[in-house]
Design a protein around this motif. Structure first.
Motif, PDB file in Angstrom:
ATOM      1  N   LEU A   1       0.843  -1.198   0.000  1.00  0.00           N
ATOM      2  CA  LEU A   1       0.000   0.000   0.000  1.00  0.00           C
ATOM      3  C   LEU A   1       0.875   1.244   0.000  1.00  0.00           C
ATOM      4  O   LEU A   1       1.723   1.423   0.880  1.00  0.00           O
TER       5      LEU A   1
ATOM      6  N   ASP B   1      -6.815   2.912 -14.939  1.00  0.00           N
ATOM      7  CA  ASP B   1      -6.955   2.131 -13.707  1.00  0.00           C
ATOM      8  C   ASP B   1      -8.390   2.116 -13.181  1.00  0.00           C
ATOM      9  O   ASP B   1      -9.179   3.012 -13.468  1.00  0.00           O
TER      10      ASP B   1
ATOM     11  N   ARG C   1      -7.364  -0.336  -7.851  1.00  0.00           N
ATOM     12  CA  ARG C   1      -5.941  -0.022  -8.029  1.00  0.00           C
ATOM     13  C   ARG C   1      -5.624   1.342  -7.413  1.00  0.00           C
ATOM     14  O   ARG C   1      -4.598   1.525  -6.773  1.00  0.00           O
ATOM     15  N   ILE C   2      -6.531   2.301  -7.595  1.00  0.00           N
ATOM     16  CA  ILE C   2      -6.348   3.649  -7.080  1.00  0.00           C
ATOM     17  C   ILE C   2      -7.530   4.024  -6.188  1.00  0.00           C
ATOM     18  O   ILE C   2      -8.686   3.860  -6.572  1.00  0.00           O
ATOM     19  N   VAL C   3      -7.236   4.512  -4.993  1.00  0.00           N
ATOM     20  CA  VAL C   3      -8.262   5.066  -4.104  1.00  0.00           C
ATOM     21  C   VAL C   3      -7.966   6.548  -3.933  1.00  0.00           C
ATOM     22  O   VAL C   3      -6.834   6.937  -3.645  1.00  0.00           O
TER      23      VAL C   3
ATOM     24  N   CYS D   1      -8.267   3.758   2.865  1.00  0.00           N
ATOM     25  CA  CYS D   1      -6.979   3.480   2.201  1.00  0.00           C
ATOM     26  C   CYS D   1      -6.786   1.984   1.984  1.00  0.00           C
ATOM     27  O   CYS D   1      -6.185   1.560   0.995  1.00  0.00           O
TER      28      CYS D   1
ATOM     29  N   ARG E   1      -8.657  -0.143   0.933  1.00  0.00           N
ATOM     30  CA  ARG E   1      -9.297  -0.668  -0.275  1.00  0.00           C
ATOM     31  C   ARG E   1      -8.353  -0.619  -1.481  1.00  0.00           C
ATOM     32  O   ARG E   1      -8.713  -1.056  -2.573  1.00  0.00           O
ATOM     33  N   SER E   2      -7.139  -0.107  -1.307  1.00  0.00           N
ATOM     34  CA  SER E   2      -6.182   0.016  -2.413  1.00  0.00           C
ATOM     35  C   SER E   2      -5.476  -1.310  -2.666  1.00  0.00           C
ATOM     36  O   SER E   2      -4.952  -1.928  -1.736  1.00  0.00           O
TER      37      SER E   2
ATOM     38  N   GLY F   1      -1.007  -0.975  -4.450  1.00  0.00           N
ATOM     39  CA  GLY F   1      -2.155  -0.094  -4.610  1.00  0.00           C
ATOM     40  C   GLY F   1      -1.813   1.286  -4.088  1.00  0.00           C
ATOM     41  O   GLY F   1      -1.011   1.429  -3.158  1.00  0.00           O
ATOM     42  N   ASP F   2      -2.386   2.310  -4.688  1.00  0.00           N
ATOM     43  CA  ASP F   2      -2.129   3.689  -4.287  1.00  0.00           C
ATOM     44  C   ASP F   2      -3.373   4.301  -3.657  1.00  0.00           C
ATOM     45  O   ASP F   2      -4.469   4.236  -4.239  1.00  0.00           O
ATOM     46  N   ALA F   3      -3.207   4.886  -2.479  1.00  0.00           N
ATOM     47  CA  ALA F   3      -4.269   5.643  -1.826  1.00  0.00           C
ATOM     48  C   ALA F   3      -3.847   7.103  -1.808  1.00  0.00           C
ATOM     49  O   ALA F   3      -2.813   7.455  -1.228  1.00  0.00           O
TER      50      ALA F   3
END
Length: 344
Positions: free
Chosen positions: A111, A145, A216-218, A239, A241-242, A251-253
């Protein structure tokens, strides 16, 4: 009778924390024998104990359940609980069983938590415009994404959806106003990797709990609901959920913060506060005490003191005294919520 038979015959029963509170309070009148027969109670997202308007029901329900069913094993699960040792100690106090605390920092998908700043120096409406523009920029930057955008109000959600659709993006707004079938269809389409499936979902914070819908992106649209700050534990939950298992390696938050408060809010996220009992509020404690009086499980001031001694609130404030409890009882009597006759 049909529902009662279904519950009696079921191997697994799922319920909300509010339903656990309700059923344990009315165990005799509703003939909820299954509560006494349960061998394992799993409480997911147990950090909800600290949530305003919901946490006290979970706390009271657990206190009651562990008296109704003394043999049941309990498992508490949480990804965001800084004071887990204290919660484990409280659990041991509730059911008087050996309690094992397992802490793990392991995460299947890496993350990356990123912070972006928006200008909020020129008033509320200008700040909101700047926030919306930042979201649009982030969406354009990640135009291949799957994106999940968390908002803290339906008004913000609708505005973002309108802006995205005007720009040509196909977007869905997942919120409580939708019918269950519509929500499920959105979720299934978002999980799909087929061409034409939903790529961008705007959602309220409820999607961060209890539903496995990673992206993939939050993108998190600020940290305020009106003028109130959103809990840093809710932000951390969003976060989480990324990153999609089996699809992404990371994954990016992206957390959007107002410029004038960015350092303060970032520090809160990186150093989250403890889960604090909501029963530490005398009005909320009074509400639950009235319920126990109705159930006849509390009939004297000494009973109130013993009840309060089992709360997480008392564990977090060991200075709770009989004087405090007497004031609470006197308050309920003076407001005609309960009566005291011959010490009962």
């Amino acid at each position: 009778d049909k529902k009662r038979r279904e519950l009696k015959d079921a191997n697994i029963i799922l319920c909300t924390s509010e339903m656990l509170d309700h059923r344990t309070r009315n165990v005799a009148s509703e003939k909820s024998e299954w509560l006494m027969k349960a061998g394992l109670l799993i409480v997911d997202e147990v950090q909800l104990i600290g949530m305003k308007d919901r946490g006290d029901k979970l706390e009271a329900g657990l206190m009651r359940f562990t008296q109704i069913n003394t043999g049941c094993r309990l498992v508490f699960l949480s990804g965001t609980m800084p004071n887990s040792g204290q919660i484990a100690g409280w659990l041991k106090c509730l059911n008087m069983k050996e309690t094992i605390l397992i802490r793990s920092g392991w995460r299947p998908i890496k993350l990356n938590m990123k912070y972006e700043i928006y200008d909020d120096r020129k008033g509320y409406y200008a700040a909101k415009d700047n926030l919306m523009n930042k979201i649009m920029q982030d969406v354009k930057r990640h135009d291949k994404d799957k994106i999940l955008i968390f908002v803290h109000s339906k008004t913000d959600g609708r505005r973002i959806m309108s802006m995205l659709e005007e720009t040509g993006y196909v977007t869905e707004f997942h919120n409580a106003d939708l019918e269950v079938d519509d929500r499920v269809n959105i979720e299934n389409s978002f999980k799909s990797r087929d061409a034409g499936s939903v790529r961008i979902i705007i959602a309220t914070s409820t999607l961060a709990y209890g539903l496995n819908l990673p992206a993939r992106i939050v993108i998190i649209a600020g940290m305020h609901r009106g003028i109130e700050e959103v809990s840093e534990l809710d932000i951390i939950q969003m976060c989480g959920r990324s990153g999609r298992m089996g699809i992404d390696t990371e994954g990016d938050a992206i957390i959007l913060l107002p410029e004038t408060q960015s350092d303060y809010l970032r520090n809160k996220i990186e150093n989250p506060g403890d889960i604090i009992s909501q029963i530490n509020n005398p009005l909320i404690a009074g509400f639950h005490i009235i319920g126990e009086v109705v159930n006849k499980s509390v009939q004297t001031r000494e009973d109130v003191y013993k009840w309060y001694g089992r709360t997480l609130a008392s564990r977090q404030d060991m200075n709770i005294s009989k004087e405090y409890v007497d004031k609470l009882v006197d308050y309920l009597i003076n407001n005609n919520a309960i009566r005291e006759i011959d010490g009962r």
